[in-house]
Motif scaffolding. Structure first.
Motif, mmCIF file in Angstrom:
data_model
loop_
_atom_site.group_PDB
_atom_site.id
_atom_site.type_symbol
_atom_site.label_atom_id
_atom_site.label_comp_id
_atom_site.label_asym_id
_atom_site.label_seq_id
_atom_site.Cartn_x
_atom_site.Cartn_y
_atom_site.Cartn_z
ATOM 1 N N UNK A 327 0.827 -1.200 0.000
ATOM 2 C CA UNK A 327 0.000 0.000 0.000
ATOM 3 C C UNK A 327 0.864 1.253 0.000
ATOM 4 N N UNK A 328 1.884 1.275 0.810
ATOM 5 C CA UNK A 328 2.775 2.445 0.876
ATOM 6 C C UNK A 328 3.445 2.698 -0.473
ATOM 7 N N UNK A 329 3.847 1.632 -1.143
ATOM 8 C CA UNK A 329 4.473 1.776 -2.457
ATOM 9 C C UNK A 329 3.472 2.331 -3.471
ATOM 10 N N UNK A 330 2.236 1.843 -3.428
ATOM 11 C CA UNK A 330 1.221 2.326 -4.355
ATOM 12 C C UNK A 330 0.883 3.794 -4.094
ATOM 13 N N UNK A 331 0.923 4.213 -2.822
ATOM 14 C CA UNK A 331 0.680 5.618 -2.499
ATOM 15 C C UNK A 331 1.758 6.497 -3.125
ATOM 16 N N UNK A 332 3.012 6.094 -2.982
ATOM 17 C CA UNK A 332 4.103 6.879 -3.573
ATOM 18 C C UNK A 332 3.955 6.941 -5.096
ATOM 19 N N UNK A 333 3.539 5.854 -5.702
ATOM 20 C CA UNK A 333 3.319 5.824 -7.149
ATOM 21 C C UNK A 333 2.189 6.769 -7.541
ATOM 22 N N UNK A 334 1.107 6.758 -6.774
ATOM 23 C CA UNK A 334 -0.029 7.620 -7.075
ATOM 24 C C UNK A 334 0.324 9.094 -6.907
ATOM 25 N N UNK A 335 1.136 9.414 -5.907
ATOM 26 C CA UNK A 335 1.569 10.800 -5.709
ATOM 27 C C UNK A 335 2.401 11.271 -6.902
ATOM 28 N N UNK A 336 3.273 10.386 -7.408
ATOM 29 C CA UNK A 336 4.078 10.739 -8.582
ATOM 30 C C UNK A 336 3.184 10.943 -9.805
ATOM 31 N N UNK A 337 2.153 10.103 -9.945
ATOM 32 C CA UNK A 337 1.234 10.255 -11.068
ATOM 33 C C UNK A 337 0.428 11.559 -10.954
ATOM 34 N N UNK A 338 0.116 11.953 -9.719
ATOM 35 C CA UNK A 338 -0.584 13.218 -9.528
ATOM 36 C C UNK A 338 0.293 14.392 -9.935
ATOM 37 N N UNK A 339 1.574 14.338 -9.603
ATOM 38 C CA UNK A 339 2.499 15.389 -10.023
ATOM 39 C C UNK A 339 2.622 15.432 -11.545
ATOM 40 N N UNK A 340 2.648 14.254 -12.157
ATOM 41 C CA UNK A 340 2.695 14.194 -13.616
ATOM 42 C C UNK A 340 1.454 14.853 -14.220
ATOM 43 N N UNK A 341 0.281 14.552 -13.653
ATOM 44 C CA UNK A 341 -0.957 15.144 -14.161
ATOM 45 C C UNK A 341 -0.940 16.661 -14.002
ATOM 46 N N UNK A 342 -0.348 17.150 -12.924
ATOM 47 C CA UNK A 342 -0.253 18.597 -12.714
ATOM 48 C C UNK A 342 0.611 19.244 -13.790
ATOM 49 N N UNK A 343 1.732 18.625 -14.084
ATOM 50 C CA UNK A 343 2.622 19.164 -15.113
ATOM 51 C C UNK A 343 1.999 19.041 -16.512
ATOM 52 N N UNK A 344 1.274 17.948 -16.735
ATOM 53 C CA UNK A 344 0.590 17.793 -18.020
ATOM 54 C C UNK A 344 -0.464 18.881 -18.206
ATOM 55 N N UNK A 345 -1.136 19.257 -17.122
ATOM 56 C CA UNK A 345 -2.139 20.321 -17.205
ATOM 57 C C UNK A 345 -1.484 21.643 -17.569
ATOM 58 N N UNK A 346 -0.372 21.939 -16.942
ATOM 59 C CA UNK A 346 0.333 23.185 -17.257
ATOM 60 C C UNK A 346 0.800 23.192 -18.704
ATOM 61 N N UNK A 347 1.324 22.034 -19.165
ATOM 62 C CA UNK A 347 1.764 21.942 -20.559
ATOM 63 C C UNK A 347 0.593 22.099 -21.520
ATOM 64 N N UNK A 348 -0.541 21.513 -21.177
ATOM 65 C CA UNK A 348 -1.728 21.614 -22.035
ATOM 66 C C UNK A 348 -2.201 23.054 -22.135
ATOM 67 N N UNK A 349 -2.214 23.759 -21.020
ATOM 68 C CA UNK A 349 -2.633 25.158 -21.038
ATOM 69 C C UNK A 349 -1.702 26.007 -21.897
ATOM 70 N N UNK A 350 -0.412 25.781 -21.757
ATOM 71 C CA UNK A 350 0.536 26.551 -22.556
ATOM 72 C C UNK A 350 0.385 26.240 -24.046
ATOM 73 N N UNK A 351 0.196 24.958 -24.358
ATOM 74 C CA UNK A 351 0.023 24.565 -25.760
ATOM 75 C C UNK A 351 -1.246 25.166 -26.344
ATOM 76 N N UNK A 352 -2.325 25.168 -25.550
ATOM 77 C CA UNK A 352 -3.585 25.753 -26.019
ATOM 78 C C UNK A 352 -3.430 27.252 -26.265
#
Length: 451
Positions: A327-352
């Motif tokens: 569970x602890x490992x999956x939490x760390x993985x999910x937190x990293x995926x959340x950071x990725x989604x945050x950066x993807x959102x910023x990239x999408x806004x800039x591209x738009x």
């Protein structure tokens, strides 16, 4: 039976009436019905919306039913066993049937994982809707681009053919002048070379037109025979508002940004869902059932069948203690995926925002280019007339006339393409902000009409 015959002239006239040219709105509606990419996006949207009932099911009760029936046949042998009177106990045989069924209801009272799944479902549905909305924007742009690509290719072919006719006239005149001794053979060779080049360009243009029509066919599912052209004198209007930064800001709320915002929310809920793996769960569990038995024994005097009814209800608490660190490992993985989604959102806004700025520049520069080419066309035609007159009086040579003709047709080709590109850029500008719709297609369609 009476026979009705049309007059021959009317019959011939009906047979040669050309099919009505398709306009942009009709082509767009054909694409809605036949484009595979759009159909795929629609199916993906429908699949995504199923997240809502699936998420709701996580917090609703579940009811299960089970039933059984069995046949029993048991032989029991007693080795050396005696009763109280020292009489050996005889062997016995038990046989009969047992039947029963049970209904079990489970209602979650506290399950944080299921609650997060329920919250995720709403954002997954929103993401599916946003992605589908972007697919509609893309379809309109693809249809318009393919439509005007065909028109541009048709114009290019028409201009080359017109130039070829003009060159052939110039070639014939050069030959006549050479025969009467007023011009050299050089004029004839120059005109012949231009004619041969025009023939080569005509063949290439015909191939390009076929390719462009096939590209449109891929979208609408049928071969486009005739398309409605632009009206000869159209008025192109600047975008409203006429501010690049206003459009760039609006692009941050476009469909692509909305889909990525939903993806970020999903990633955040996923972190909470996995963290809930450390939390206990509490359920209400109730069951009701009946069973019956008709087992009899060979040694019993009274063998009566029996029926039983049971009802239970209670609380069921489950506490996770240790899962090997999973569970602890999956939490760390999910937190990293959340950071990725945050950066993807910023990239999408800039591209738009960049796409909106590029489209805005395309519209603004396109309108200026159209005006400049309209002025250049007037000048080119004047230059052609002057060179023709100069050639007739002997102050211009044949190559001057040929160059002036080429300049006129090149300007015509560039002008038509500039108009098409400006219109498509206007559609792309609205698509970048997620505001492009069928009303915009209708507005462009009103610019079309027979020349």
């Amino acid at each position: 039976m009476p026979r009705f015959c049309l007059p021959l002239s009317l019959t011939v006239a009906l047979s040669v009436v050309p099919a009505r040219a398709a306009d942009l709105l009709q082509i767009y509606r054909d694409a809605l019905a036949n484009d595979a990419t759009y159909a795929s996006a629609r199916a993906a949207r429908d699949a995504g919306l199923e997240s809502l009932p699936q998420g709701l099911a996580q917090i609703l009760p579940t009811v299960n039913a089970s039933a059984f029936t069995q046949s029993n046949n048991t032989n029991i042998s007693f080795r050396g066993a005696v009763d109280s009177q020292s009489v050996p106990i005889p062997d016995s045989n038990r046989h009969g049937n047992s039947n029963g069924f049970t209904v079990t209801l489970t209602q979650p009272l506290f399950n944080w994982q299921n609650i997060q799944v329920y919250k995720e479902a709403g954002f997954k549905a929103a993401q599916a809707e946003a992605t589908f909305g972007q697919a509609i924007q893309d379809l309109i742009v693809r249809v318009a681009q393919a439509y005007f690509d065909v028109l541009a290719s048709q114009d290019s072919l028409a201009f080359i053919q017109a130039q070829k006719v003009a060159i052939s006239e110039q070639l014939a005149q050069a030959k006549r002048n050479f025969e009467v001794g007023t011009a050299t053979i050089t004029d004839t060779h120059e005109a012949q070379a231009r004619y041969d080049l025009a023939t080569s360009q005509e063949i290439a243009a015909q191939g390009d037109l076929e390719i462009k029509k096939r590209a449109l066919q891929q979208i609408i599912g049928k071969f486009p025979e005739r398309l409605e052209p632009l009206k000869p004198n159209i008025e192109l209007n600047p975008p409203k508002p006429n501010s690049m930064e206003d459009w760039a800001s609006a692009a941050n709320q476009g469909y692509q940004a909305r889909a990525q915002e939903a993806a970020l929310e999903i990633a955040a809920r996923e972190v909470e869902r996995i963290r809930a793996g450390h939390l206990p769960t509490l359920n209400i569990v109730g069951s009701a059932g009946t069973s019956s038995s008709s087992i009899s024994t060979s040694t019993s005097v009274n063998n009566n069948p029996s029926d039983a009814t049971s009802r239970t209800i209670g609380l069921q608490l489950a506490i996770p203690l240790y899962a090997g660190g999973n569970v602890s490992s999956q939490v760390r993985q999910a937190v990293a995926n959340r950071e990725k989604a945050q950066q993807d959102l910023e990239s999408t806004r800039r591209t738009a925002a960049l796409s909106a700025r590029q489209a805005f520049v395309g519209v603004s520069n396109g309108m200026a280019q159209v005006k400049a080419l309209e002025a250049a066309l007037i000048s080119s035609r004047s230059a052609l007339d002057s060179n023709k007159l100069g050639y007739e009086v002997g102050v211009r040579i044949n190559i001057d006339v040929l160059n002036a003709q080429q300049q006129v047709y090149s300007t015509l080709r560039d002008l038509s393409k500039a108009r098409y590109d400006t219109i498509v850029s206007g559609l792309k500008l609205k698509a970048a902000t997620g505001t492009l719709g069928e009303a915009d297609v209708e507005e462009v369609t009103r610019l079309l009409g027979a020349n």
